[in-house]
Write an enzyme that holds these catalytic residues in place. Structure first.
Site, PDB file in Angstrom:
ATOM      1  N   HIS A  33      -9.918  10.193   5.128  1.00 53.71           N
ATOM      2  CA  HIS A  33      -8.810   9.697   5.990  1.00 53.71           C
ATOM      3  C   HIS A  33      -8.362  10.651   7.084  1.00 53.71           C
ATOM      4  O   HIS A  33      -8.228  10.165   8.488  1.00 53.71           O
ATOM      5  CB  HIS A  33      -7.505   9.457   5.143  1.00 53.71           C
ATOM      6  CG  HIS A  33      -7.510   8.138   4.359  1.00 53.71           C
ATOM      7  ND1 HIS A  33      -6.721   7.003   4.971  1.00 53.71           N
ATOM      8  CD2 HIS A  33      -8.115   7.953   3.311  1.00 53.71           C
ATOM      9  CE1 HIS A  33      -7.032   6.107   4.247  1.00 53.71           C
ATOM     10  NE2 HIS A  33      -7.536   6.349   3.029  1.00 53.71           N
ATOM     11  N   HIS A  64      -8.175  -0.190  -4.956  1.00 57.15           N
ATOM     12  CA  HIS A  64      -8.624  -0.358  -3.290  1.00 57.15           C
ATOM     13  C   HIS A  64     -10.005  -1.223  -3.113  1.00 57.15           C
ATOM     14  O   HIS A  64     -10.259  -1.936  -2.350  1.00 57.15           O
ATOM     15  CB  HIS A  64      -9.000   1.050  -2.941  1.00 57.15           C
ATOM     16  CG  HIS A  64      -7.762   1.794  -2.520  1.00 57.15           C
ATOM     17  ND1 HIS A  64      -7.128   2.740  -3.680  1.00 57.15           N
ATOM     18  CD2 HIS A  64      -7.173   1.909  -1.409  1.00 57.15           C
ATOM     19  CE1 HIS A  64      -5.797   3.123  -3.069  1.00 57.15           C
ATOM     20  NE2 HIS A  64      -6.119   2.677  -1.861  1.00 57.15           N
ATOM     21  N   HIS A  89     -12.359  11.409  -0.158  1.00 57.07           N
ATOM     22  CA  HIS A  89     -11.631  10.227   0.125  1.00 57.07           C
ATOM     23  C   HIS A  89     -10.352  10.853   1.091  1.00 57.07           C
ATOM     24  O   HIS A  89     -10.064  10.368   2.347  1.00 57.07           O
ATOM     25  CB  HIS A  89     -10.973   9.318  -0.987  1.00 57.07           C
ATOM     26  CG  HIS A  89      -9.964   8.575  -0.473  1.00 57.07           C
ATOM     27  ND1 HIS A  89      -8.228   8.868  -0.839  1.00 57.07           N
ATOM     28  CD2 HIS A  89      -9.735   7.513   0.225  1.00 57.07           C
ATOM     29  CE1 HIS A  89      -7.501   8.198  -0.173  1.00 57.07           C
ATOM     30  NE2 HIS A  89      -8.427   6.990   0.227  1.00 57.07           N
ATOM     31  N   HIS A 124       0.958   3.956  -3.330  1.00 50.10           N
ATOM     32  CA  HIS A 124       0.803   5.341  -3.362  1.00 50.10           C
ATOM     33  C   HIS A 124       1.941   6.063  -3.651  1.00 50.10           C
ATOM     34  O   HIS A 124       2.025   7.442  -3.788  1.00 50.10           O
ATOM     35  CB  HIS A 124       0.271   5.880  -1.800  1.00 50.10           C
ATOM     36  CG  HIS A 124      -1.024   5.605  -1.398  1.00 50.10           C
ATOM     37  ND1 HIS A 124      -2.072   6.475  -2.217  1.00 50.10           N
ATOM     38  CD2 HIS A 124      -1.709   4.561  -1.145  1.00 50.10           C
ATOM     39  CE1 HIS A 124      -3.382   5.684  -1.805  1.00 50.10           C
ATOM     40  NE2 HIS A 124      -3.200   4.956  -1.200  1.00 50.10           N
ATOM     41  N   HIS A 148     -13.274   2.429   3.104  1.00 50.69           N
ATOM     42  CA  HIS A 148     -12.989   1.934   1.469  1.00 50.69           C
ATOM     43  C   HIS A 148     -14.185   1.282   1.191  1.00 50.69           C
ATOM     44  O   HIS A 148     -14.288   1.435  -0.154  1.00 50.69           O
ATOM     45  CB  HIS A 148     -11.714   1.430   1.410  1.00 50.69           C
ATOM     46  CG  HIS A 148     -10.583   2.395   1.071  1.00 50.69           C
ATOM     47  ND1 HIS A 148     -10.536   2.980  -0.261  1.00 50.69           N
ATOM     48  CD2 HIS A 148      -9.705   3.164   1.832  1.00 50.69           C
ATOM     49  CE1 HIS A 148      -9.440   3.965  -0.189  1.00 50.69           C
ATOM     50  NE2 HIS A 148      -9.023   4.108   0.984  1.00 50.69           N
ATOM     51  N   GLU A 159     -10.599  10.960  -4.929  1.00 46.36           N
ATOM     52  CA  GLU A 159      -9.494  10.733  -4.206  1.00 46.36           C
ATOM     53  C   GLU A 159      -9.258  11.829  -3.200  1.00 46.36           C
ATOM     54  O   GLU A 159      -8.924  11.802  -1.930  1.00 46.36           O
ATOM     55  CB  GLU A 159      -8.216  10.460  -5.028  1.00 46.36           C
ATOM     56  CG  GLU A 159      -7.089   9.760  -4.085  1.00 46.36           C
ATOM     57  CD  GLU A 159      -6.033   9.362  -5.024  1.00 46.36           C
ATOM     58  OE1 GLU A 159      -6.139   9.422  -6.294  1.00 46.36           O
ATOM     59  OE2 GLU A 159      -4.773   8.961  -4.189  1.00 46.36           O
ATOM     60  N   HIS A 207       0.686  -1.207  -0.100  1.00 48.45           N
ATOM     61  CA  HIS A 207       0.025  -0.033   0.109  1.00 48.45           C
ATOM     62  C   HIS A 207       0.792   1.434   0.031  1.00 48.45           C
ATOM     63  O   HIS A 207       0.551   2.327  -0.723  1.00 48.45           O
ATOM     64  CB  HIS A 207      -0.908   0.013   1.207  1.00 48.45           C
ATOM     65  CG  HIS A 207      -2.088   0.938   1.117  1.00 48.45           C
ATOM     66  ND1 HIS A 207      -2.287   1.831   2.222  1.00 48.45           N
ATOM     67  CD2 HIS A 207      -2.886   1.137   0.081  1.00 48.45           C
ATOM     68  CE1 HIS A 207      -3.243   2.712   1.728  1.00 48.45           C
ATOM     69  NE2 HIS A 207      -3.656   2.477   0.759  1.00 48.45           N
TER      70      HIS A 207
HETATM   71 CU1  CUO Z   1      -4.839   4.100  -0.206  1.00 45.73          CU
HETATM   72 CU2  CUO Z   1      -7.314   5.296   1.248  1.00 45.73          CU
HETATM   73  O1  CUO Z   1      -6.184   5.161  -0.313  1.00 45.73           O
HETATM   74  O2  CUO Z   1      -5.842   4.479   1.176  1.00 45.73           O
END
Ligand code: CUO
Length: 694
Positions: A367, A236, A363, A211, A403, A348, A207
């Site tokens: 978070h 995701h 998104h 990113h 998610h 996002e 992960h």
């Molecule tokens: Cu990878 Cu919410 O985007 O964690």
């Protein structure tokens, strides 16, 4: 080439000053005295003689240093959150500065200058993005992030034991420090049953790396990758599908989407991670915490839960009206092919969002809201929790609830576009007769899972301790390597096809067979590859180790100094990757001791439609080990179909079950995943070389 690898030593012991030796080979950087920080400038002459390395790396002094004042706004001791727009803008600026270095020497020199000044988390992130993307460095293999910042991946109790071991015991005689498997909770919390998945080091590394390859902010030529908004959705979506298979394996219900942001959240999480920089523990979230409006001056972050709700409503509006409003106020249709990509970037949101002022940042701010739930206005001077960092977010049960919600919005869009017709799904004159899964010593059509232990090197991340390797030993899920055998009948001429392999649980929580409308969202991709079909009968075998979603175990946990194949060897090819990829050991869900019933689905689609013309954008290393989840470096996504095809849309009218969905070029096989609660010794094998594309 060899001297370029020297830049990788900047990742060693990231909070130790640059003039201390790096690596196991005693590398020292010949730092110009002007580059030292104020604290060490007066000691310059002394430092050079006190820490001589066996190998000295010369550093050219630059005539002028670019303006670093913006990224320097974040102090060295602060936490750095990629989901925080202020932090991520600072990182984007640093990336831009490093990308602009004209030569490799200039990049190295600038990086050396920055290293002891910039916040270490931000520096490592920005330098990683730069190394992965610069033409003159992208052949380099980044060290594993779990080696640079092991504190982000394992129980904090490991580190005091590791320090003791490395201070007292000589390198060759040190024993690995075992990470207890139940350190964050126990089974009084039902969610703990899937902690082995959430806290898996390889999954969290994937992960972080995803990113890194797909940053949402930064120079446009880095952010604007082919179908990146769609891949954000798909990668995701697959994480949630995999988590659900894991939950069903453990008699837990599928994850509930987090759609009410006003109600208490029952799931708790107590991470027990060490925050080395600010020297603080990571904040936990007790059960039944409730979200609040966020107003934290220090992170320049202020938004209300109502903002999230407004953005959500606008996105739903766009989906149901079939178009978005771009920043010029124009209507842009959400098309069948590109709509999902546009929505991915909006949701996002990335800097490619068509209208960030109107659709906001659902998104990323989601978070943030979750990561500051314990201190929304910073009255306790507390940091964000694990949800605030892609490195740690997947540890928390609420990540999947959130998610699942985000995915639901994408699925709402998928329900508005036409379902695949029989013609969209079939491949004329090609039929799959059968598939079976086999592994030595295991009944046919069964996959065996068990526990295994592996070691990860800590010494690169243990600042201010004696040199030499010290390892942490962790327990993880593993499966016995298996092979697919597929029989395909081709009644046409020789031609190209694309094999697509998916797996989903067969029964729901009540023990009833899934209807396809539900099951399609649970299908996890296991592999996808193209092949040439000869006329007549084709007997195809494919090893699970070649999966297009995974990277080999050795690559996930790589150690730069050891296990590196000789540069010219065939094995070196598989080290030529960006490090993005689902860990091979987590390819299949855990299953259960009775044999967890699943359905294996294989499809072969028409290669002449799937093939991407001229997929390479500027040549060079492609890094395509895990292309289904990570794309291919410097190239277009290697499949023209929608990601997740053929399960990305609700089935056509009249189709209720998987069986009814099938066209002759598809086949379904019932299989069982049988878990045995035992530890199996690790099989040492060389990194697997993927077969060349046919
Ligand atoms: Cu990878 Cu919410 O985007 O964690």
């Amino acid at each position: 080439m060899t001297e370029k690898t020297n830049i990788l030593y900047l990742f060693d012991r990231p909070t130790e000053p640059i003039f201390l030796n790096k690596g196991e080979g005693n590398i020292s950087f010949d730092v110009p005295p002007e580059y030292l920080t104020e604290r060490y400038k007066p000691l310059a002459s002394d430092l050079q003689t006190r820490f001589p390395g066996d190998v000295t790396v010369p550093i050219t002094k630059l005539k002028s240093i670019p303006d670093l004042s913006y990224p320097l706004e974040l102090s060295r001791s602060s936490s750095f959150s990629l989901f925080n727009p202020y932090h991520s803008k600072m990182a984007a600026k640093l990336i831009e500065i490093l990308m602009a270095a004209k030569t490799f020497d200039e990049l190295l020199s600038l990086s050396v200058y920055c290293r002891d000044r910039i916040n270490p988390y931000m520096f490592i992130y920005a330098l990683s993005v730069v190394i992965v993307h610069r033409p003159d460095t992208r052949h380099l293999t980044l060290p594993s992030h779990a080696q640079i910042f092991p504190n982000l991946y394992m129980d904090s109790s490991v580190f005091s034991r590791a320090r003791e071991e490395s201070t007292i015991v000589q390198p060759g005689s040190r024993i690995p420090i075992e990470i207890p498997s139940d350190y964050t909770a126990n089974n009084l919390d039902p969610e703990h049953k899937v902690s082995y998945f959430r806290e898996d080091i390889g999954i969290n590394l994937h992960h972080w790396h995803w990113h890194l390859v797909y940053p949402w902010d930064g120079p446009l030529n880095i952010v604007n990758k082919d179908r990146r908004g769609e891949l954000f959705y798909y990668m995701h979506q697959q994480i949630v599908a995999r988590y659900n298979a894991e939950r069903l394996s453990n008699d837990l219900n599928r994850v509930k989407k987090l759609n009410n942001w006003r109600a208490p959240i029952p799931e708790a999480y107590f991470p027990k991670l060490d925050g080395t920089l600010a020297n603080r523990v990571w904040p936990p979230r007790p059960a039944n915490s409730t979200l609040s409006d966020i107003n934290r001056e220090i992170e320049q972050m202020s938004f209300d839960i109502e903002d999230l709700e407004r953005w959500r409503d606008r996105i739903f509006n766009a989906i149901h009206s079939g178009y978005i409003i771009n920043s010029a106020g124009e209507q842009v249709r959400l098309t069948e092919t590109d709509g999902i990509d546009v929505l991915g970037n909006i949701m996002e949101s990335s800097v490619l969002s068509a209208n960030i002022a109107y659709y906001g940042s659902l998104h990323n701010f989601g978070h943030d809201a979750l990561s500051y739930i314990h201190d929304p206005d910073n009255r306790y001077n507390e940091n964000y929790s694990v949800m605030g960092d892609p490195t740690t977010a997947m540890r928390d049960p609420v990540f999947y609830r959130f998610h699942a919600y985000i995915d639901d919005i994408f699925q709402e869009f998928k329900a508005t576009i036409p379902a695949y017709s029989v013609q969209n799904l079939s491949f004329d004159n090609v039929q799959i007769d059968s598939v079976e899964v086999s592994a030595p010593g295991i009944p046919r059509n069964e996959i065996a899972t068990f526990w295994q232990q592996s070691d990860v090197e800590l010494s690169r991340g243990l600042d201010f301790t004696p040199r030499g390797s010290v390892f942490a030993r962790f327990t993880h899920l593993q499966h016995a390597p298996y092979t697919y055998k597929i029989i395909i009948e081709n009644n046409g001429n020789q031609r190209m096809g694309t094999i697509r392999i998916f797996l989903a649980p067969k029964f729901d929580e009540r023990g009833l067979p899934f209807v396809l409308r539900e099951q399609r969202r649970l299908f996890i991709e296991l592999d996808k590859y193209s092949l040439s079909l000869k006329r007549g009968r084709n007997e195809i075998t494919r090893r699970c180790l070649h999966s297009s979603v995974t990277i080999p175990h050795e690559v996930t946990y790589r150690n730069l100094d050891k296990n590196r194949p000789a540069a010219s060897s065939e094995a070196a090819a598989s080290f030529n990757f960006c490090g993005c990829g689902w860990p091979q050991n987590m390819l299949v869900p855990k299953g259960n001791s009775d044999g967890f019933p699943c359905q294996l689905f294989i499809m072969i689609s028409n290669g002449s439609i799937d093939q991407v013309e001229d997929s390479s954008i500027d040549g060079g290393e492609t890094c395509d080990n895990a292309s289904s989840y990570c794309g291919i470096r410097n190239a277009r996504f290697p499949d023209t179909r929608a990601m997740g095809y053929p399960f990305d849309r609700p089935p056509r009218e009249g189709v209720a079950t998987l069986q009814q969905f099938l066209t002759p070029n598809m086949v379904v096989q019932d299989i069982k995943i049988r878990f045995s609660n035992r530890f199996v010794q690790k099989i040492q094998h060389q990194p697997v070389i993927k077969p060349a594309k046919s």
